[in-house]
Enzyme design. Sequence first.
Site, PDB file in Angstrom:
ATOM      1  N   LYS A 476       0.881  -1.172   0.000  1.00 45.86           N
ATOM      2  CA  LYS A 476       0.000   0.000   0.000  1.00 45.86           C
ATOM      3  C   LYS A 476       0.914   1.216   0.000  1.00 45.86           C
ATOM      4  O   LYS A 476       1.716   1.387   0.921  1.00 45.86           O
ATOM      5  CB  LYS A 476      -0.909  -0.022   1.232  1.00 45.86           C
ATOM      6  CG  LYS A 476      -1.853   1.172   1.319  1.00 45.86           C
ATOM      7  CD  LYS A 476      -2.862   0.956   2.440  1.00 45.86           C
ATOM      8  CE  LYS A 476      -3.658   2.205   2.745  1.00 45.86           C
ATOM      9  NZ  LYS A 476      -4.510   2.046   3.922  1.00 45.86           N
ATOM     10  N   ASN A 480       0.746  11.225   2.466  1.00 48.47           N
ATOM     11  CA  ASN A 480      -0.180  11.817   3.434  1.00 48.47           C
ATOM     12  C   ASN A 480      -0.033  13.303   3.722  1.00 48.47           C
ATOM     13  O   ASN A 480      -0.389  13.755   4.801  1.00 48.47           O
ATOM     14  CB  ASN A 480      -0.102  11.025   4.746  1.00 48.47           C
ATOM     15  CG  ASN A 480      -0.987   9.798   4.701  1.00 48.47           C
ATOM     16  OD1 ASN A 480      -2.081   9.851   4.150  1.00 48.47           O
ATOM     17  ND2 ASN A 480      -0.530   8.697   5.252  1.00 48.47           N
ATOM     18  N   ASP A 534      -5.647   9.146  -9.835  1.00 50.71           N
ATOM     19  CA  ASP A 534      -5.512   9.679 -11.180  1.00 50.71           C
ATOM     20  C   ASP A 534      -4.916   8.613 -12.086  1.00 50.71           C
ATOM     21  O   ASP A 534      -4.382   7.600 -11.629  1.00 50.71           O
ATOM     22  CB  ASP A 534      -4.646  10.951 -11.168  1.00 50.71           C
ATOM     23  CG  ASP A 534      -3.283  10.706 -10.546  1.00 50.71           C
ATOM     24  OD1 ASP A 534      -2.489   9.976 -11.166  1.00 50.71           O
ATOM     25  OD2 ASP A 534      -2.994  11.233  -9.449  1.00 50.71           O
ATOM     26  N   GLU A 614     -23.183 -11.956  12.492  1.00 58.78           N
ATOM     27  CA  GLU A 614     -22.428 -11.078  11.578  1.00 58.78           C
ATOM     28  C   GLU A 614     -21.350 -11.870  10.830  1.00 58.78           C
ATOM     29  O   GLU A 614     -21.094 -11.629   9.656  1.00 58.78           O
ATOM     30  CB  GLU A 614     -21.786  -9.925  12.361  1.00 58.78           C
ATOM     31  CG  GLU A 614     -22.795  -8.871  12.801  1.00 58.78           C
ATOM     32  CD  GLU A 614     -22.202  -7.822  13.732  1.00 58.78           C
ATOM     33  OE1 GLU A 614     -22.684  -6.679  13.726  1.00 58.78           O
ATOM     34  OE2 GLU A 614     -21.249  -8.153  14.493  1.00 58.78           O
TER      35      GLU A 614
HETATM   36  C1  GLA Z   1      -3.686   7.274   5.396  1.00 59.37           C
HETATM   37  C2  GLA Z   1      -4.429   6.155   4.695  1.00 59.37           C
HETATM   38  C3  GLA Z   1      -5.053   5.235   5.707  1.00 59.37           C
HETATM   39  C4  GLA Z   1      -3.973   4.693   6.617  1.00 59.37           C
HETATM   40  C5  GLA Z   1      -3.205   5.826   7.264  1.00 59.37           C
HETATM   41  C6  GLA Z   1      -2.005   5.313   8.021  1.00 59.37           C
HETATM   42  O1  GLA Z   1      -4.539   8.150   6.009  1.00 59.37           O
HETATM   43  O2  GLA Z   1      -5.393   6.652   3.813  1.00 59.37           O
HETATM   44  O3  GLA Z   1      -5.760   4.197   5.079  1.00 59.37           O
HETATM   45  O4  GLA Z   1      -3.110   3.891   5.856  1.00 59.37           O
HETATM   46  O5  GLA Z   1      -2.727   6.757   6.289  1.00 59.37           O
HETATM   47  O6  GLA Z   1      -1.274   6.307   8.607  1.00 59.37           O
END
Ligand code: GLA
Length: 729
Positions: A476, A480, A534, A614
């Site tokens: 991922k 940020n 994008d 659930e």
């Molecule tokens: C961002 C991502 C989240 C998570 C945090 C971790 O905000 O969008 O999904 O991964 O960072 O710090």
Amino acid sequence: MSIRIEEKEKLFSLETAHTLYQMKADETGVLLHTWYGAKTDTDMSYRIRTVNRGFCGNPYEMQNRFDYSLDTLPQEYSTDGVGDFRPSAVQVSLENGSRSVDWRYAGYRLLKGKEKPEGMPGLRGNAETEGIEIRLEDSAGGLQAFLTYWLFEAQDVIVRSARIENRGTGTVRLKKAASVCVDFPYGKKEVIHFHGRHAMERMPERIAVPRGGRLAFESRRGMSSHQSNPFIILCDPDTTERQGNCWGFMLMYSGNHLEEVCEDQTGNVRVISGIHPEGFEWQLEPQESFRTPEAILSFSAEGMNALSRNYHRIIREEVIAPRWRNAKKPVLINSWEATYFDFNAEKLLRLARSAKELGMEMLVLDDGWFGRRDDDTTSLGDWVCNEAKLGCSLKELTEKIHEIGLRFGLWFEPEMISPESDLYRKHPDWAFTDPDRLPMIARRQLVLDMGRKEVQDYLFETISGVLKSARIEYVKWDFNRSIANCWSHALPEDRQGEAAHRFMLGTYSLLERLTEAFPEVMIEGCSGGGGRFDAGMLYYCPQIWCSDDTDAIERIEIQRGTSYGYPVCTMGSHVSACPNHQTFRTVPLETRGIVAQSGTFGYELNPEKLTDAEKETVKAQIRDFHRFESLIEGGDYYRLETEEDYTAWMSVSPEKDEALLSVAAIRVRANGLFPFVKLQGLDPEKTYCREDTGEKMTGAALMCGGVSFQQMMGDFPCTQVYLRAWNNE
Ligand code: GLA
């Protein structure tokens, strides 16, 4: 032949399955834009009428033709300083201080076999892809522009970019270089743009193009941004989802961008899209050139849904890496909302075991596994596993996860650096910071100067090291904060205007190297959710976390907005816990499942906290997802029109033999209206069987007469209807 050239008239007609893009060099060599729209076999320049509008000067050689002005003629790549007073596609400062550019047609070259532009993402194409390059010349300034057009016939897409070359003897400062400029002579237009904010991305807004004014949609944050996606749609005022003319402009770029839309005094509407010129300045020495990002253009005469499907197709077929195109992606569980920073191996293994029991297929360990990071204040840049926190090595953890039967993914935020990190202590000059000024801090972090080769190399080595140290199948890739203090310690003062674009090129280059070195690792893009959603990022990352807002009701809107330009298979969407962590709203688990299924599908909660009932629902959701996966991810997606209390969308298989309809009630009322939806995309001749009721209806009836349901009750109910083409046997 999809490119027709009438040499004598210097008329260039570029045809895709249903569209014609046309331009013509006139008697003065000015390249006029004559048409972009439905197919005709006519020289569309007949529509251009010249008239003296007053205060519209004339090129020197046309000084006796008061009706001939660059200010009123539709331009293919508008100039600056020589009489077109509308927004220009290029701006320069020549060595002698002149800021004028006067393009004249200088030739063309047919192209065959597309490759992506070097160092940047671009449409993939193949050896058969056809294109044309038109050369424009500014003889006094010594500049040349090479306008490139690639045709993607089946998808009704034309890809444009420009290369500006300094053929003079002095230094040229390029201050603006748009990827695309298209003029639409005559006729009122409206524009749809996609604005937003963190946790509420890509909200469509439709507005009329103002006469005499200029609309600007932009990001100056060093990222394509949550606030303004680099995609706009121009349309006729009567265009709807189902009918009418619409034109899409999508920039394949993840950094600063600007889309300008204006209507001039003659009723001509101009669209310009490209790298944002504010803060941008690229120095071109003699013989050097600058290449713009590609812009993906598409036209549909059949409304917005059809235009979206062109984009969905081109992104699936020509942007996403072939490896991931039709790949079944694992149903993942992400640790973020389950544990945030508070985890160790034991907790993660418990999470993994309970996820496995429910049918999930991959555990993604989010932020907090490296350096000394127990909150968001430290360690970005120190990509070394925090074994003390985990209680074991990454290798040991991943082995155990794999033994449980799950694959493993890991979070990185490569382009960032925490001031509180070993990396910053060692290389403070690797961060963007202004000289003699304290930097702007966001989430207690700074941004790495990705334009520097040594920064790219460091990241390549450290990230590769982690990926080699354990079995990791997914990354991922987060981002940020917005970029401020965009000042590179490695560039001379007079080249600081290059820092933001060099940053993007550096990021692309790192992504390129990593995806080449680890082709089997899937990268999911992310930027505080969908801040960098994008086409540029999609080239490297087949999916992008759509939003940090995981509330299903909000996600319906966010995913719907995203769907105008981007296919469902790219939208990262998870079922999260309730009350939701962003809105504190409680939405039924069934609704959360249906909404997350209209994306890449996964979970972002602690399964141990689910009740037995659930857990059964989750198991059924995963089974349903697998049952419908190829229909949802590979089918044609339609936004449906509904009463205001409801929202609906559907997927139809390419053969039109099955369809999945989802209907959600945003607001339930006492004695309310029945949900009632007219379907789209079915075969009118076929008979379809509705799985829930067994009713059989023709595609024609379902599309004209629609489908109705019993009134749905309770908080935020959602329902799904599966339809299958039925024949008597
Ligand atoms: C961002 C991502 C989240 C998570 C945090 C971790 O905000 O969008 O999904 O991964 O960072 O710090």
